[in-house]
Design a protein around this motif. Sequence first.
Motif, PDB file in Angstrom:
ATOM      1  N   LEU A 182      10.260  14.483  25.326  1.00  0.00           N
ATOM      2  CA  LEU A 182       8.839  14.729  25.080  1.00  0.00           C
ATOM      3  C   LEU A 182       7.983  13.623  25.684  1.00  0.00           C
ATOM      4  O   LEU A 182       6.916  13.887  26.262  1.00  0.00           O
ATOM      5  CB  LEU A 182       8.572  14.837  23.577  1.00  0.00           C
ATOM      6  CG  LEU A 182       9.060  16.121  22.886  1.00  0.00           C
ATOM      7  CD1 LEU A 182       8.962  15.976  21.372  1.00  0.00           C
ATOM      8  CD2 LEU A 182       8.244  17.321  23.352  1.00  0.00           C
ATOM      9  N   ASN A 183       8.440  12.397  25.551  1.00  0.00           N
ATOM     10  CA  ASN A 183       7.709  11.262  26.111  1.00  0.00           C
ATOM     11  C   ASN A 183       7.664  11.337  27.638  1.00  0.00           C
ATOM     12  O   ASN A 183       6.633  11.049  28.260  1.00  0.00           O
ATOM     13  CB  ASN A 183       8.367   9.960  25.662  1.00  0.00           C
ATOM     14  CG  ASN A 183       7.585   8.739  26.108  1.00  0.00           C
ATOM     15  OD1 ASN A 183       6.424   8.568  25.757  1.00  0.00           O
ATOM     16  ND2 ASN A 183       8.221   7.881  26.904  1.00  0.00           N
ATOM     17  N   THR A 184       8.778  11.753  28.238  1.00  0.00           N
ATOM     18  CA  THR A 184       8.827  11.896  29.698  1.00  0.00           C
ATOM     19  C   THR A 184       7.848  12.962  30.170  1.00  0.00           C
ATOM     20  O   THR A 184       7.123  12.773  31.159  1.00  0.00           O
ATOM     21  CB  THR A 184      10.255  12.258  30.146  1.00  0.00           C
ATOM     22  OG1 THR A 184      11.154  11.226  29.744  1.00  0.00           O
ATOM     23  CG2 THR A 184      10.320  12.426  31.659  1.00  0.00           C
ATOM     24  N   TRP A 185       7.814  14.087  29.462  1.00  0.00           N
ATOM     25  CA  TRP A 185       6.876  15.156  29.820  1.00  0.00           C
ATOM     26  C   TRP A 185       5.429  14.689  29.686  1.00  0.00           C
ATOM     27  O   TRP A 185       4.580  15.029  30.503  1.00  0.00           O
ATOM     28  CB  TRP A 185       7.106  16.365  28.924  1.00  0.00           C
ATOM     29  CG  TRP A 185       8.326  17.165  29.294  1.00  0.00           C
ATOM     30  CD1 TRP A 185       8.952  17.185  30.497  1.00  0.00           C
ATOM     31  CD2 TRP A 185       9.055  18.040  28.438  1.00  0.00           C
ATOM     32  NE1 TRP A 185      10.037  18.026  30.461  1.00  0.00           N
ATOM     33  CE2 TRP A 185      10.123  18.567  29.208  1.00  0.00           C
ATOM     34  CE3 TRP A 185       8.925  18.432  27.111  1.00  0.00           C
ATOM     35  CZ2 TRP A 185      11.047  19.475  28.683  1.00  0.00           C
ATOM     36  CZ3 TRP A 185       9.833  19.335  26.586  1.00  0.00           C
ATOM     37  CH2 TRP A 185      10.883  19.848  27.366  1.00  0.00           C
ATOM     38  N   GLN A 186       5.169  13.905  28.646  1.00  0.00           N
ATOM     39  CA  GLN A 186       3.807  13.423  28.439  1.00  0.00           C
ATOM     40  C   GLN A 186       3.390  12.464  29.548  1.00  0.00           C
ATOM     41  O   GLN A 186       2.250  12.507  30.031  1.00  0.00           O
ATOM     42  CB  GLN A 186       3.707  12.727  27.080  1.00  0.00           C
ATOM     43  CG  GLN A 186       2.294  12.277  26.730  1.00  0.00           C
ATOM     44  CD  GLN A 186       2.219  11.665  25.345  1.00  0.00           C
ATOM     45  OE1 GLN A 186       3.239  11.336  24.749  1.00  0.00           O
ATOM     46  NE2 GLN A 186       1.012  11.509  24.826  1.00  0.00           N
ATOM     47  N   GLU A 187       4.302  11.612  29.970  1.00  0.00           N
ATOM     48  CA  GLU A 187       3.987  10.631  31.014  1.00  0.00           C
ATOM     49  C   GLU A 187       3.659  11.292  32.347  1.00  0.00           C
ATOM     50  O   GLU A 187       2.800  10.810  33.097  1.00  0.00           O
ATOM     51  CB  GLU A 187       5.163   9.664  31.186  1.00  0.00           C
ATOM     52  CG  GLU A 187       5.334   8.694  30.019  1.00  0.00           C
ATOM     53  CD  GLU A 187       6.537   7.791  30.205  1.00  0.00           C
ATOM     54  OE1 GLU A 187       7.351   8.067  31.128  1.00  0.00           O
ATOM     55  OE2 GLU A 187       6.680   6.812  29.447  1.00  0.00           O
ATOM     56  N   CYS A 188       4.333  12.398  32.646  1.00  0.00           N
ATOM     57  CA  CYS A 188       4.088  13.059  33.932  1.00  0.00           C
ATOM     58  C   CYS A 188       3.086  14.207  33.824  1.00  0.00           C
ATOM     59  O   CYS A 188       2.790  14.873  34.818  1.00  0.00           O
ATOM     60  CB  CYS A 188       5.401  13.560  34.538  1.00  0.00           C
ATOM     61  SG  CYS A 188       6.161  14.924  33.641  1.00  0.00           S
ATOM     62  N   GLY A 189       2.577  14.454  32.613  1.00  0.00           N
ATOM     63  CA  GLY A 189       1.576  15.495  32.429  1.00  0.00           C
ATOM     64  C   GLY A 189       2.133  16.890  32.263  1.00  0.00           C
ATOM     65  O   GLY A 189       1.369  17.858  32.170  1.00  0.00           O
ATOM     66  N   ALA A 190       3.450  17.016  32.196  1.00  0.00           N
ATOM     67  CA  ALA A 190       4.055  18.342  32.077  1.00  0.00           C
ATOM     68  C   ALA A 190       3.829  18.956  30.699  1.00  0.00           C
ATOM     69  O   ALA A 190       3.918  20.179  30.535  1.00  0.00           O
ATOM     70  CB  ALA A 190       5.554  18.256  32.361  1.00  0.00           C
ATOM     71  N   ASP A 191       3.524  18.133  29.698  1.00  0.00           N
ATOM     72  CA  ASP A 191       3.342  18.667  28.348  1.00  0.00           C
ATOM     73  C   ASP A 191       2.131  19.587  28.249  1.00  0.00           C
ATOM     74  O   ASP A 191       2.050  20.426  27.353  1.00  0.00           O
ATOM     75  CB  ASP A 191       3.227  17.528  27.334  1.00  0.00           C
ATOM     76  CG  ASP A 191       2.026  16.640  27.600  1.00  0.00           C
ATOM     77  OD1 ASP A 191       1.692  16.439  28.786  1.00  0.00           O
ATOM     78  OD2 ASP A 191       1.428  16.144  26.619  1.00  0.00           O
ATOM     79  N   THR A 192       1.192  19.457  29.187  1.00  0.00           N
ATOM     80  CA  THR A 192       0.005  20.321  29.163  1.00  0.00           C
ATOM     81  C   THR A 192       0.328  21.749  29.594  1.00  0.00           C
ATOM     82  O   THR A 192      -0.508  22.644  29.442  1.00  0.00           O
ATOM     83  CB  THR A 192      -1.084  19.756  30.089  1.00  0.00           C
ATOM     84  OG1 THR A 192      -0.577  19.685  31.431  1.00  0.00           O
ATOM     85  CG2 THR A 192      -1.503  18.364  29.642  1.00  0.00           C
ATOM     86  N   LEU A 193       1.518  21.950  30.134  1.00  0.00           N
ATOM     87  CA  LEU A 193       1.931  23.285  30.566  1.00  0.00           C
ATOM     88  C   LEU A 193       2.758  23.998  29.504  1.00  0.00           C
ATOM     89  O   LEU A 193       3.171  25.139  29.696  1.00  0.00           O
ATOM     90  CB  LEU A 193       2.754  23.179  31.861  1.00  0.00           C
ATOM     91  CG  LEU A 193       2.073  22.465  33.037  1.00  0.00           C
ATOM     92  CD1 LEU A 193       3.027  22.365  34.218  1.00  0.00           C
ATOM     93  CD2 LEU A 193       0.790  23.188  33.433  1.00  0.00           C
TER      94      LEU A 193
END
Length: 321
Positions: A182-193
């Motif tokens: 989850l932290n990795t996704w947040q850092e690269c902005g993927a969590d917005t998808l």
Amino acid sequence: ETLSRQLASLLELSTVSDADPNRPNVCPRLVVRQSPQDRRELLKRLLNDASKAREYSSNFGVSRNYCLQVWKLCEALWGADLDNDGVPGTDIQSKVHRHKCLLQWLKEAVADVTDKELSETRQGEPEDELDGHSARVWTLLLGGRVLEACKLSKDCGDLNMATLIAQATGDPAFKSLIARQLNTWQECGADTLIADSRRATLHLVAGLRPSSHLETLDWIRALRATARYLCPQIPTLEQIVRTYESYFSSSEDVDLSSLPEDEMGMSFPTPPYDDVYTLTTSVSASLLNPTASVMFIILIIISTYNRPETGNGSPPTMRRG
């Protein structure tokens, strides 16, 4: 009729305490007998009467199910101890059993709101309009219906989510891996998808507080999520309540007894009839506010009963620090 039977049981299993000559203003009163056997019998009768009751008149103020859940909560909190001659078990099996009973009660208590949300038509979320099932999975997870959540995910072809949910309360190392992802996704902005409900579910699976979702929940589902996913694997009731209380303010050193309700970060634990009556009180909007749900007040008292009093006969404040 139900109230009459319950009062009769109280009278039968109570004794009259004599007036204290040193306290002339205190009248004699009925006190439930001290023996665990008598108290167990009384709880059994009260619960049995509540389970057989017909739906109450709207003038009564609360539903039959609400009253029944109050007594079921008492059973979950005290039943096993009373069966053990009134002595709380301290072994690991007793702790696991108490936690299991609490979770089962919470599951039953949120059943109606869970069913209501599941009956509503859901659309895909803005982040992923093709994801039409994650919101329902989130609802099922909050309602304690893990098998149903796994089945729904599987039926929708979401095998990854089904696998993750099935392991949600297992090894802490598993949770740390999900948290890292989850932290990795947040850092690269993927969590917005990722659909909002799906992201919230993943946070719970990882043992992380999905803050934007927890605040909007009714108190009892928020408490269940805290007890099941956000506390240690086998927490005490005090740990659960302390963790839940901590979500009411971002400050670590806050006196919740003086925190205004409009500054609380969570929904105040009101009873289901709070939208029918206008309740006013001079007491601050603390978690021991008399307008709070009696079920939550019971949980607060039981989790804090062994803490020292404030010295003036009033309950201890909920100050943390």
